[in-house]
Design a protein around this motif. Structure first.
Motif, PDB file in Angstrom:
ATOM      1  N   ALA A  70      49.011  13.263 -29.213  1.00 49.64           N
ATOM      2  CA  ALA A  70      48.828  12.128 -28.308  1.00 49.64           C
ATOM      3  C   ALA A  70      47.707  11.215 -28.804  1.00 49.64           C
ATOM      4  O   ALA A  70      47.812   9.986 -28.753  1.00 49.64           O
ATOM      5  CB  ALA A  70      48.531  12.636 -26.899  1.00 49.64           C
ATOM      6  N   ARG A  71      46.621  11.816 -29.310  1.00 48.19           N
ATOM      7  CA  ARG A  71      45.515  11.010 -29.845  1.00 48.19           C
ATOM      8  C   ARG A  71      45.942  10.211 -31.067  1.00 48.19           C
ATOM      9  O   ARG A  71      45.584   9.037 -31.231  1.00 48.19           O
ATOM     10  CB  ARG A  71      44.338  11.913 -30.194  1.00 48.19           C
ATOM     11  CG  ARG A  71      43.641  12.535 -28.982  1.00 48.19           C
ATOM     12  CD  ARG A  71      42.475  13.394 -29.406  1.00 48.19           C
ATOM     13  NE  ARG A  71      41.475  12.634 -30.132  1.00 48.19           N
ATOM     14  CZ  ARG A  71      40.427  13.182 -30.742  1.00 48.19           C
ATOM     15  NH1 ARG A  71      40.278  14.498 -30.736  1.00 48.19           N
ATOM     16  NH2 ARG A  71      39.551  12.425 -31.383  1.00 48.19           N
ATOM     17  N   GLN A  89      48.937   9.189 -31.762  1.00 48.45           N
ATOM     18  CA  GLN A  89      49.817   8.093 -31.339  1.00 48.45           C
ATOM     19  C   GLN A  89      49.014   6.927 -30.782  1.00 48.45           C
ATOM     20  O   GLN A  89      49.346   5.750 -31.016  1.00 48.45           O
ATOM     21  CB  GLN A  89      50.801   8.610 -30.280  1.00 48.45           C
ATOM     22  CG  GLN A  89      51.875   9.522 -30.839  1.00 48.45           C
ATOM     23  CD  GLN A  89      52.824  10.019 -29.771  1.00 48.45           C
ATOM     24  OE1 GLN A  89      52.600   9.822 -28.582  1.00 48.45           O
ATOM     25  NE2 GLN A  89      53.889  10.675 -30.208  1.00 48.45           N
ATOM     26  N   ARG A  90      47.928   7.235 -30.062  1.00 48.77           N
ATOM     27  CA  ARG A  90      47.095   6.147 -29.527  1.00 48.77           C
ATOM     28  C   ARG A  90      46.385   5.391 -30.643  1.00 48.77           C
ATOM     29  O   ARG A  90      46.212   4.172 -30.585  1.00 48.77           O
ATOM     30  CB  ARG A  90      46.070   6.715 -28.535  1.00 48.77           C
ATOM     31  CG  ARG A  90      46.669   7.145 -27.205  1.00 48.77           C
ATOM     32  CD  ARG A  90      45.573   7.316 -26.143  1.00 48.77           C
ATOM     33  NE  ARG A  90      44.635   8.374 -26.499  1.00 48.77           N
ATOM     34  CZ  ARG A  90      44.786   9.657 -26.161  1.00 48.77           C
ATOM     35  NH1 ARG A  90      45.867  10.015 -25.464  1.00 48.77           N
ATOM     36  NH2 ARG A  90      43.888  10.546 -26.509  1.00 48.77           N
ATOM     37  N   LEU A  91      45.977   6.163 -31.694  1.00 52.29           N
ATOM     38  CA  LEU A  91      45.313   5.504 -32.819  1.00 52.29           C
ATOM     39  C   LEU A  91      46.279   4.631 -33.601  1.00 52.29           C
ATOM     40  O   LEU A  91      45.916   3.546 -34.085  1.00 52.29           O
ATOM     41  CB  LEU A  91      44.691   6.560 -33.748  1.00 52.29           C
ATOM     42  CG  LEU A  91      43.479   7.307 -33.171  1.00 52.29           C
ATOM     43  CD1 LEU A  91      43.065   8.435 -34.119  1.00 52.29           C
ATOM     44  CD2 LEU A  91      42.309   6.332 -32.966  1.00 52.29           C
ATOM     45  N   ASN A 134      49.061   3.298 -32.427  1.00 55.25           N
ATOM     46  CA  ASN A 134      49.597   2.223 -31.567  1.00 55.25           C
ATOM     47  C   ASN A 134      48.573   1.865 -30.489  1.00 55.25           C
ATOM     48  O   ASN A 134      48.749   2.221 -29.302  1.00 55.25           O
ATOM     49  CB  ASN A 134      50.909   2.655 -30.921  1.00 55.25           C
ATOM     50  CG  ASN A 134      51.954   3.043 -31.958  1.00 55.25           C
ATOM     51  OD1 ASN A 134      52.490   2.204 -32.665  1.00 55.25           O
ATOM     52  ND2 ASN A 134      52.238   4.347 -32.030  1.00 55.25           N
ATOM     53  N   PRO A 135      47.492   1.210 -30.901  1.00 55.53           N
ATOM     54  CA  PRO A 135      46.461   0.855 -29.904  1.00 55.53           C
ATOM     55  C   PRO A 135      47.032  -0.088 -28.862  1.00 55.53           C
ATOM     56  O   PRO A 135      47.921  -0.879 -29.147  1.00 55.53           O
ATOM     57  CB  PRO A 135      45.373   0.177 -30.747  1.00 55.53           C
ATOM     58  CG  PRO A 135      46.083  -0.330 -31.955  1.00 55.53           C
ATOM     59  CD  PRO A 135      47.185   0.660 -32.227  1.00 55.53           C
ATOM     60  N   PRO A 136      46.543   0.021 -27.651  1.00 56.33           N
ATOM     61  CA  PRO A 136      47.049  -0.862 -26.591  1.00 56.33           C
ATOM     62  C   PRO A 136      46.756  -2.312 -26.915  1.00 56.33           C
ATOM     63  O   PRO A 136      45.677  -2.666 -27.399  1.00 56.33           O
ATOM     64  CB  PRO A 136      46.295  -0.378 -25.339  1.00 56.33           C
ATOM     65  CG  PRO A 136      45.062   0.319 -25.876  1.00 56.33           C
ATOM     66  CD  PRO A 136      45.490   0.920 -27.169  1.00 56.33           C
TER      67      PRO A 136
END
Length: 207
Positions: free
Chosen positions: A192-193, A195-197, A199-201
């Motif tokens: 999950a981390r 994926q956030r890195l 694909n930053p919001p």
């Protein structure tokens, strides 16, 4: 040679059989506080047997002084577990018995009346094919030839050494399952981390 996981499995089998036989459970109380040491050779192993009312504890190591010690080749000790000729087998020259032998005789008499399907218990740990093969060897005739005796020694040695790692007790299996579950959770959080890195919001433009 005998791991505590293996002994825990044997204890569980005995516990189930004793629970179905209240008379045996009470008779075991006569041996409360007694310690029996069983030593096998080729391969080498030992187990401390601590009987008590409704239970039999098994330990690979203990500081307790045994009341009775039974030593013999592993193949002969294994045959004792299956044979109905225990008295004859105990008279074998390879058997060394020291201490208060009456303790062992009493336990032997009690367990002799306990209904345990030895082959079924072997199958639970080793699988049906090797269990059936070992049981057949152990149930073979009184006079073993050299080849049969060597074959049994080889079979026991193999299953007590090379395949010991497969005999995982229930407690160890539960621990392994918990560790795998915890590892899966850590991997999920790591994924999950990442994926956030990757694909930053995106900043939301002002209306």
């Amino acid at each position: 040679m005998l791991t505590q996981a293996m002994l825990a499995g044997i204890e569980y089998s005995l516990e189930q059989a004793i629970a179905r036989d209240p008379l045996t459970a009470r008779r075991l109380g006569a041996l409360e506080g007694k310690v029996i040491l069983i030593r096998g050779s080729a391969p080498d192993w030992q187990v401390f047997v601590l009987p008590g009312e409704g239970k039999i504890r098994l330990m690979s190591q203990s500081e307790l002084e045994p009341d009775c010690t039974l030593a013999a080749p592993s193949s002969l000790l294994a045959q004792l577990a299956f044979s109905d000729q225990r008295q004859r087998l105990l008279q074998d020259q390879q058997v060394v018995l020291s201490g208060d032998s009456q303790v062992l005789v009493t336990l032997q008499n009690i367990l002799g009346d306990l209904r345990i399907d030895g082959e079924a218990e072997l199958a639970r740990w080793l699988g049906p094919v090797p269990a059936h093969g070992i049981a057949n060897l152990l149930r073979s005739g009184r006079d073993w030839g050299t080849q049969t005796h060597q074959s049994l020694n080889h079979s026991l040695g193999r299953y007590l050494t090379e395949e010991t790692r497969q005999l995982v007790g229930k407690a160890e299996a539960n621990v392994a399952a918990e560790e795998l579950h915890a590892l899966q959770l850590r991997l999920d959080r790591l994924e999950a981390r990442l994926q956030r890195l990757e694909n930053p919001p995106q900043d939301t433009p002002d209306a």
